[in-house]
Write a protein that holds these residues in place. Structure first.
Motif, short mmCIF file in Angstrom:
data_model
loop_
_atom_site.label_atom_id
_atom_site.label_comp_id
_atom_site.label_asym_id
_atom_site.label_seq_id
_atom_site.Cartn_x
_atom_site.Cartn_y
_atom_site.Cartn_z
N LEU A 201 0.88 -1.34 0.07
CA LEU A 201 0.09 -0.07 -0.04
C LEU A 201 0.71 1.34 0.00
O LEU A 201 1.82 1.29 0.55
CB LEU A 201 -0.85 0.11 1.16
N THR A 202 0.44 2.11 -0.94
CA THR A 202 1.01 3.55 -0.67
C THR A 202 -0.06 4.65 -1.03
O THR A 202 -0.97 4.12 -1.76
CB THR A 202 2.34 3.69 -1.58
N GLY A 203 0.11 5.69 -0.53
CA GLY A 203 -1.01 6.92 -0.95
C GLY A 203 -0.41 8.05 -1.08
O GLY A 203 0.66 8.57 -0.41
N ILE A 204 -1.08 8.98 -1.74
CA ILE A 204 -0.63 10.42 -1.64
C ILE A 204 -1.96 11.62 -1.48
O ILE A 204 -2.97 10.70 -1.77
CB ILE A 204 0.06 10.72 -2.95
N GLN A 205 -1.81 12.64 -1.24
CA GLN A 205 -2.73 13.40 -1.14
C GLN A 205 -2.45 14.56 -2.18
O GLN A 205 -1.44 15.16 -2.01
CB GLN A 205 -3.06 14.18 0.17
N CYS A 330 -2.78 3.29 -3.61
CA CYS A 330 -2.52 2.23 -4.54
C CYS A 330 -2.28 0.95 -3.80
O CYS A 330 -1.27 1.08 -2.75
CB CYS A 330 -1.46 2.65 -5.38
N ARG A 331 -2.91 0.09 -4.26
CA ARG A 331 -2.46 -1.40 -3.59
C ARG A 331 -1.29 -1.97 -4.51
O ARG A 331 -1.71 -1.81 -5.96
CB ARG A 331 -3.76 -2.27 -3.78
N LEU A 332 -0.18 -2.41 -3.94
CA LEU A 332 0.94 -2.92 -4.95
C LEU A 332 1.13 -4.40 -4.71
O LEU A 332 0.64 -5.02 -3.90
CB LEU A 332 1.92 -1.99 -4.48
N ASP A 337 7.87 -1.21 -5.83
CA ASP A 337 8.40 -0.70 -4.64
C ASP A 337 7.56 0.65 -4.24
O ASP A 337 7.24 1.35 -5.19
CB ASP A 337 9.52 -0.33 -4.94
N PRO A 338 6.89 0.85 -3.02
CA PRO A 338 6.12 1.94 -2.74
C PRO A 338 6.78 3.41 -3.13
O PRO A 338 6.29 4.27 -3.41
CB PRO A 338 5.82 1.78 -1.22
N ASP A 339 8.13 3.34 -2.81
CA ASP A 339 8.57 4.77 -2.79
C ASP A 339 8.78 5.04 -4.53
O ASP A 339 8.58 6.31 -4.80
CB ASP A 339 10.08 4.59 -2.36
N GLU A 340 8.99 4.12 -5.24
CA GLU A 340 9.26 4.34 -6.61
C GLU A 340 7.76 4.56 -7.24
O GLU A 340 7.62 5.54 -8.08
CB GLU A 340 9.60 2.81 -7.53
N ILE A 341 6.72 3.87 -6.54
CA ILE A 341 5.52 4.34 -7.30
C ILE A 341 5.16 5.87 -6.87
O ILE A 341 4.46 6.38 -7.66
CB ILE A 341 4.28 3.38 -6.77
N VAL A 342 5.26 6.19 -5.80
CA VAL A 342 5.02 7.58 -5.56
C VAL A 342 5.73 8.47 -6.38
O VAL A 342 5.25 9.64 -6.81
CB VAL A 342 5.47 7.88 -3.82
N ALA A 343 7.00 8.13 -6.39
CA ALA A 343 7.74 8.98 -7.52
C ALA A 343 7.08 9.20 -9.00
O ALA A 343 7.13 10.10 -9.58
CB ALA A 343 9.21 8.44 -7.59
N LEU A 344 6.67 8.06 -9.28
CA LEU A 344 5.81 8.02 -10.55
C LEU A 344 4.61 8.63 -10.54
O LEU A 344 4.32 9.55 -11.53
CB LEU A 344 5.72 6.43 -10.99
N LEU A 345 3.89 8.72 -9.39
CA LEU A 345 2.50 9.48 -9.45
C LEU A 345 3.01 10.95 -9.27
O LEU A 345 2.18 11.54 -9.83
CB LEU A 345 2.08 9.00 -7.90
#
Length: 460
Positions: A201-205, A330-332, A337-345
């Motif tokens: 799991l990762t998430g952003i606002q 995002c469910r991963l 990798d959660p950090d990589e996904i946040v960077a892509l977002l």
């Protein structure tokens, strides 16, 4: 007489005593999130330590952390045999709203062969079963077929804030060949399941800011950017009409399903029509080319969880909102990798940011996905033990949700994790009238005892 027959006899003879002992544990209101129950947390940890001593475990300790303590114990007298690390938790959820409980939450009550109490299913009842399985083997054989270690925490219901640090600090003490957890459930009544993977799991606002304040839509409409429209453009850019995520690189590291896994999911004969009726929709939605189980167990997601901004009161207010925002999770899946996904977002939002607004992105907590290979010997051995007791084929499943501490175990200790649960999704854990079906308590004891014998035959 087979070892399973001996287990049957032992558990049948001692059932009343075992339930009475479990009721003692359930009467302790070990609510980790409420400060007024801090002493109850200590009482529960002490109860567990005493129970471990009665079972004949060694090196029992109540280890302090930055919050509630961890209870540790081991028994390491089976040279050359595998070592199992048992994990569970003794803390429980709050009981509100109290008026919806048919009987008091900390006064265990049996109705219709179900044990009602807070923690009965999640997770005191299942932790207790591990201790009783060991007790049975000691009584029947005078020894254990494997080496065992226990780590039972008191903060799972508040996100296990101190456990990763504890595990990292005690890596050598916790060294084992596999981790066994009973904090999940059966696939369905009478249908056992080994869960071998969980999504991360990762998430952003996303916060969008336009003008310095809300503007009159008659004076400024059409000439100044509306923050809600700008946010809507960003959100619409994340997915196509089928739900396929349009963030560049999002799927690059997704581990594909094996043919064996896909066939195992097909063999479950999942009823999509029943699901539609259950959730109240006329049709399902999702990525093309994947079944519902594949979509929810083995594919990543990007979901908008909340949107805010502008005027939402009664009637109408003709303004151009200056601010708007959205929360996204995002469910991963392995190997994202959660950090990589946040960077892509973040890169995607920057690329699709409309003119006339500024965008700020805040990050939420992250948890990595976890998987033990479907064909790993410890997974297949668990399936055999289930089948021997339940007398039906075992389901091999992944969980669509996330248990961050499981991923932490996987990353820090680098051990296969076996999730062998005995609860049911209908048992109201986290809600009033939590209960545990005693049929699965009875069968689960036998499964766990049998599994120790199964693991003893493996070369790990």
């Amino acid at each position: 007489m087979s070892h399973l027959s001996k287990l049957d006899g032992y558990f049948a003879e001692n059932r009343d005593n075992h339930l009475a002992e479990l009721n003692e544990f359930l009467r302790i209101p070990s609510i980790s999130s409420l400060s007024e129950h801090k002493q109850d947390m200590q009482t529960a940890a002490s109860w567990l330590a005493a129970a471990m001593k009665r079972v004949n475990l060694d090196n029992i300790s109540i280890d302090e952390t930055g919050g509630h303590p961890v209870v540790y114990a081991d028994w390491l007298h089976a040279p050359g045999k595998p070592t199992i690390l048992f994990y569970g938790h003794y803390d429980v959820q709050p009981v509100d709203p109290l008026n919806l409980w048919e009987t008091p939450p900390f006064e265990p009550t049996v109705r219709d062969n179900k044990l009602f109490a807070r923690g009965a299913s999640d997770d005191k009842g299942q932790v207790f079963m591990h201790l009783k399985a060991l007790e049975a083997l000691f009584a029947l054989d005078g020894t254990l077929p494997v080496n065992v270690k226990f780590i039972i925490e008191g903060e799972e219901e508040i996100g296990s804030p101190n456990l990763p640090q504890y595990v990292e600090k005690n890596k050598e003490k916790l060294a084992a060949d596999l981790i066994l957890i009973s904090d999940t459930g059966l696939y369905a009544p009478g249908k056992p399941a080994v869960c071998y993977g969980l999504r991360g799991l990762t998430g952003i606002q996303i916060d969008v800011r336009g003008a310095k304040g809300d503007l009159h839509s008659g004076l400024y409409g059409g000439g100044v950017q509306n923050a809600i429209h700008a946010l809507a453009d960003i959100l619409a850019s994340f997915r196509d009409e089928h739900g396929t995520i349009q963030v560049e690189g999002f799927y690059d590291n997704v581990r594909p399903l094996s043919e064996e896994e896909r066939q195992a999911y097909l063999d479950l004969n999942f009823d999509e029509e029943a699901l539609k009726e259950e959730v109240g929709v006329k049709e399902l939605f999702g990525e093309k080319g994947y079944s519902y189980l594949e979509q929810t167990w083995a594919r990543p997601t990007l979901e908008v969880n909340g949107v805010f901004g502008g005027f939402s009161g009664e009637g109408i207010k003709t303004v151009l909102p200056a601010e708007a925002g959205a929360k996204i999770t995002c469910r991963l899946v392995p190997d994202q990798d959660p950090d990589e996904i946040v960077a892509l977002l973040k890169a995607h939002v920057e690329k699709h940011k409309p003119a006339g607004v500024e965008v700020t992105i805040s990050e939420f907590d992250k948890g990595a996905p976890f998987i033990t290979p479907f064909d790993h010997p410890v997974i297949q051995a668990a399936g055999r033990s289930y089948e021997r007791v339940y007398e039906v084929p075992t389901a091999y499943t992944r969980g669509g949700g996330s248990i961050p501490i499981v991923a932490a175990f996987d990353q820090i200790l680098q051990l296969p994790v076996v999730l062998m649960g005995f609860g049911l999704s209908s048992e109201n854990f986290h809600a009033p009238n939590e209960h545990f079906h005693l049929e699965n308590f009875d069968k689960g004891l036998r499964v766990l005892g049998d599994y120790l014998y199964e693991v003893s035959t493996l070369s790990l």
